[in-house]
Design an enzyme around this catalytic site. Structure first.
Site, short mmCIF file in Angstrom:
data_model
loop_
_atom_site.label_atom_id
_atom_site.label_comp_id
_atom_site.label_asym_id
_atom_site.label_seq_id
_atom_site.Cartn_x
_atom_site.Cartn_y
_atom_site.Cartn_z
N HIS A 145 20.52 -7.65 -30.38
CA HIS A 145 21.31 -6.72 -29.93
C HIS A 145 22.06 -7.30 -28.47
O HIS A 145 21.41 -7.87 -27.85
CB HIS A 145 20.94 -5.71 -29.92
CG HIS A 145 22.62 -4.65 -30.28
ND1 HIS A 145 23.11 -4.46 -29.18
CD2 HIS A 145 22.85 -4.20 -31.03
CE1 HIS A 145 23.99 -3.03 -28.82
NE2 HIS A 145 23.89 -3.36 -30.54
N GLU A 192 28.40 -8.37 -34.95
CA GLU A 192 28.77 -7.17 -34.22
C GLU A 192 29.37 -7.85 -32.49
O GLU A 192 29.26 -7.82 -32.18
CB GLU A 192 27.79 -6.29 -33.51
CG GLU A 192 27.05 -5.51 -34.92
CD GLU A 192 26.07 -4.04 -33.57
OE1 GLU A 192 26.11 -3.35 -34.26
OE2 GLU A 192 25.47 -4.81 -32.82
C1 PEP Z 1 25.51 -1.06 -31.76
O1 PEP Z 1 25.76 -1.13 -30.58
O2 PEP Z 1 24.97 -1.41 -32.90
C2 PEP Z 1 26.77 -0.76 -32.11
C3 PEP Z 1 26.93 -0.26 -33.59
O3 PEP Z 1 27.46 0.64 -31.58
P1 PEP Z 1 28.87 1.68 -31.70
O4 PEP Z 1 28.46 1.79 -33.22
O5 PEP Z 1 28.69 3.10 -30.85
O6 PEP Z 1 30.17 1.05 -31.40
#
Ligand code: PEP
Length: 256
Positions: A98, A168
């Site tokens: 992450h 992400e």
């Molecule tokens: C994350 O950090 O994995 C994430 C998806 O955060 P958010 O949905 O709060 O942007």
């Protein structure tokens, strides 16, 4: 892979601050979703809640995930925890790489050790990749390719499809983000990730590797990620809100 069977992972991060609140999230979420929906739902609580919450999870369709893990089963690793310590909890997924852990100094090669260790336990690793910023000359694509290649180094070619890849984009994560990725941005990245995996293995493995999207997901934007061909969602903040998270799960459950 059946696109209609979405994988929805709730990453609770370092929230909530009490076990009572954690239990309430599970209990309230369970009341708001159907008992047997077709999407696969995983919640990843902070470590101290993992074992105590198993009893509550057993009464639901929710699966248990971890937010990270050390690759070794034991050793002199202060502050770390290992997979065998959660053996009785029936963990199904582990988030690895992450961006919030990478920001603490974790590199791709260490992440690759974790992925191999999780695979060996028969648990699904969820490898997070994503650029910090998007530049004009597409350097971010090279950055993501390196993250994937190095994080999967040493993983046997045929085993790559057992890893879930979570795209992400770091610029879209968290409450300070201005926006989530657009459907086009997510689609481009899904295709790109599959191409990198195909180059590392073959097109069959790439086709069977699940690619999901995470960063500022909420009930209003999930359709754009589904349209982009994402096969799941990694949800941060909203996964702590039983109303918001159930809306995402319920929408995915009725996908045709
Ligand atoms: C994350 O950090 O994995 C994430 C998806 O955060 P958010 O949905 O709060 O942007």
């Amino acid at each position: 892979m059946d696109i209609k069977n979405m994988l929805i992972i709730g990453n609770w991060k370092m929230f909530p601050v009490s076990f009572k609140e954690a239990r309430n999230i599970i209990i309230n979420l369970n009341k708001k979703i159907s008992k047997k929906g077709k999407s696969e739902v995983v919640v990843c609580p902070p470590y101290p809640y993992v074992l105590p919450i198993v009893t509550d999870l057993k009464k639901t369709r929710l699966n248990l995930g971890l937010q990270d893990i050390h690759p070794e089963p034991n050793g002199a690793h202060t502050g770390s925890v290992s997979l065998p310590m959660f053996d009785s909890a029936k963990v199904t997924h582990v988030i690895l790489g992450h961006s919030e852990r990478r920001a603490l100094g974790e590199n791709n090669l260490f992440i690759s050790q974790k992925i191999k260790s999780v695979l060996k336990s028969g648990i699904t690793p969820v490898l997070c990749v994503g650029e910090v910023l998007r530049d004009e000359d597409n350097t971010y694509l090279k950055f993501i390719e390196t993250q994937i290649r190095e994080s999967l180094s040493g993983v046997p070619k045929q085993a790559i499809s057992k890893v879930v890849i979570a795209y992400e984009p770091v610029w879209a994560i968290g409450k300070d983000a201005k926006r989530a990725a657009t459907s086009e941005e997510a689609r481009e990245m899904r295709i790109f990730i599959r191409k990198v995996i195909s180059d590392m293995s073959n097109s069959q493995v790439a086709m069977h590797t699940r690619v999901i999207y995470g960063a500022s997901v909420d009930k209003n934007n999930i359709s754009s990620f589904i349209e982009a061909g994402m096969q799941g969602l990694l949800v941060g903040r909203v996964s702590l809100d039983p109303v918001g998270f159930s809306e995402i799960i319920n929408s995915c459950d009725v996908l045709k």
